[in-house]
Design an enzyme around this catalytic site. Structure first.
Site, PDB file in Angstrom:
ATOM      1  N   ASP A  70      13.272 -51.547  11.510  1.00 42.61           N
ATOM      2  CA  ASP A  70      13.687 -50.625  12.566  1.00 42.61           C
ATOM      3  C   ASP A  70      14.624 -49.598  11.938  1.00 42.61           C
ATOM      4  OD1 ASP A  70      13.160 -50.058  15.359  1.00 42.61           O
ATOM      5  OD2 ASP A  70      15.311 -50.228  15.632  1.00 42.61           O
ATOM      6  N   HIS A 180      16.531 -44.692   2.846  1.00 42.48           N
ATOM      7  CA  HIS A 180      16.938 -45.835   3.664  1.00 42.48           C
ATOM      8  C   HIS A 180      15.919 -46.980   3.557  1.00 42.48           C
ATOM      9  CE1 HIS A 180      14.425 -42.840   5.456  1.00 42.48           C
ATOM     10  NE2 HIS A 180      14.064 -43.629   6.451  1.00 42.48           N
TER      11      HIS A 180
HETATM   12  P1  ITT Z   1       7.279 -49.381  14.358  1.00 44.00           P
HETATM   13  O1  ITT Z   1       8.348 -49.708  15.364  1.00 44.00           O
HETATM   14  O2  ITT Z   1       5.925 -49.767  14.799  1.00 44.00           O
HETATM   15  O3  ITT Z   1       7.613 -49.890  12.980  1.00 44.00           O
HETATM   16  P2  ITT Z   1       8.155 -46.635  14.831  1.00 44.00           P
HETATM   17  O4  ITT Z   1       7.648 -45.308  14.348  1.00 44.00           O
HETATM   18  O5  ITT Z   1       8.314 -46.833  16.317  1.00 44.00           O
HETATM   19  O6  ITT Z   1       7.215 -47.770  14.198  1.00 44.00           O
HETATM   20  P3  ITT Z   1      11.032 -46.938  14.444  1.00 44.00           P
HETATM   21  O7  ITT Z   1      11.271 -47.385  15.827  1.00 44.00           O
HETATM   22  O8  ITT Z   1      11.723 -47.683  13.348  1.00 44.00           O
HETATM   23  O9  ITT Z   1       9.488 -46.959  14.077  1.00 44.00           O
HETATM   24  O10 ITT Z   1      11.328 -45.396  14.194  1.00 44.00           O
HETATM   25  C1  ITT Z   1      12.283 -44.671  14.846  1.00 44.00           C
HETATM   26  C2  ITT Z   1      12.020 -43.203  14.727  1.00 44.00           C
HETATM   27  O11 ITT Z   1      12.528 -42.738  13.486  1.00 44.00           O
HETATM   28  C3  ITT Z   1      10.562 -42.741  14.810  1.00 44.00           C
HETATM   29  O12 ITT Z   1      10.545 -41.563  15.589  1.00 44.00           O
HETATM   30  C4  ITT Z   1      10.189 -42.409  13.399  1.00 44.00           C
HETATM   31  O13 ITT Z   1       9.291 -41.318  13.348  1.00 44.00           O
HETATM   32  C5  ITT Z   1      11.531 -42.034  12.789  1.00 44.00           C
HETATM   33  N1  ITT Z   1      11.563 -42.464  11.394  1.00 44.00           N
HETATM   34  C6  ITT Z   1      11.535 -43.741  10.940  1.00 44.00           C
HETATM   35  N2  ITT Z   1      11.538 -43.755   9.601  1.00 44.00           N
HETATM   36  C7  ITT Z   1      11.584 -42.466   9.192  1.00 44.00           C
HETATM   37  C8  ITT Z   1      11.586 -41.837   7.935  1.00 44.00           C
HETATM   38  O14 ITT Z   1      11.533 -42.529   6.817  1.00 44.00           O
HETATM   39  N3  ITT Z   1      11.623 -40.498   7.900  1.00 44.00           N
HETATM   40  C9  ITT Z   1      11.655 -39.766   9.035  1.00 44.00           C
HETATM   41  N4  ITT Z   1      11.643 -40.279  10.267  1.00 44.00           N
HETATM   42  C10 ITT Z   1      11.605 -41.626  10.354  1.00 44.00           C
END
Ligand code: ITT
Length: 193
Positions: A70, A180
């Site tokens: 997450d 990260h």
């Molecule tokens: P899962 O929960 O299925 O893993 P998700 O896209 O919903 O996928 P998160 O809840 O962890 O994943 O992501 C939170 C937000 O942060 C989401 O809008 C992503 O696009 C963004 N995000 C996550 N990792 C990122 C990265 O490495 N670079 C840019 N944006 C990121």
């Protein structure tokens, strides 16, 4: 011998970033490879809580040892928003582009030195009946417009302090080396090996 472990994510970009780091001693299975097509509810108010929800869902319903990630983007001038709500920042059903648009609107007029931000990832691992957390973060700032076409999510507006480039201007390998997720997953993989 190659070990197998499930990565509990529905985000194909996360999957390919993590697979690129895995090497040949570890095979990362996707949710669709184990027949899981669920939209796992992320109802916790911390990254740790949501990472555990996703990993426990897969372990409890499908029986696989697994890990989940997450991630949140914390912007100082917005008191840490969008944070744990990064995926839904522009509202239910929003796209990554909508999220960036809202972020740029919220930061409209904020001077460069006050646009500092960080990404933080928490990885939850469930292995042999034990739960463990790993984390990684990266410092940077939010630009006033998009740069680059690689990556996903907020990458076009997040400028990493270490490279001076947006994550979307960097190769996936260069992003993984300082990101990260790269840092959290490196800690996870050294534990698994
Ligand atoms: P899962 O929960 O299925 O893993 P998700 O896209 O919903 O996928 P998160 O809840 O962890 O994943 O992501 C939170 C937000 O942060 C989401 O809008 C992503 O696009 C963004 N995000 C996550 N990792 C990122 C990265 O490495 N670079 C840019 N944006 C990121």
């Amino acid at each position: 011998m190659t070990k197998e472990i499930v990565f509990a994510t529905n985000n194909p970009h996360k999957l390919s970033e993590v697979r690129a780091m895995a090497g040949d001693r570890l095979r990362i299975l996707s949710l669709s490879e184990i027949g899981c097509h669920d939209d796992i509810p992320e109802t916790a108010d911390t990254l740790e809580g949501n990472a555990l929800i996703k990993a426990r869902w897969v372990k409890e319903k499908y029986g696989y040892d697994c890990f989940a990630d997450d991630t949140g983007l914390m912007v100082d001038a917005l008191d840490g928003a969008p944070g744990v709500y990064s995926a839904r920042y522009a509202g239910p059903g929003c796209t990554p582009d909508d999220n960036i648009d809202r972020l740029l609107r919220e930061l409209d007029g904020v001077e460069p030195e006050r646009r500092t931000a960080r990404f933080r990832t928490v990885v939850a691992l469930i292995l042999d009946g034990r739960e463990q957390l790993f984390e990684g973060s990266v410092e940077g700032s939010i630009d006033t417009c998009r740069h680059g076409r690689s990556g996903f999510g907020y990458d076009p507006v997040f400028v990493a302090a270490e490279s001076g480039m947006s994550f979307a201007e960097m190769t996936s390998e260069a992003k993984n080396a300082i990101s990260h997720r790269g840092r959290a997953v490196k800690a996870l993989f050294s534990y698994l090996h």
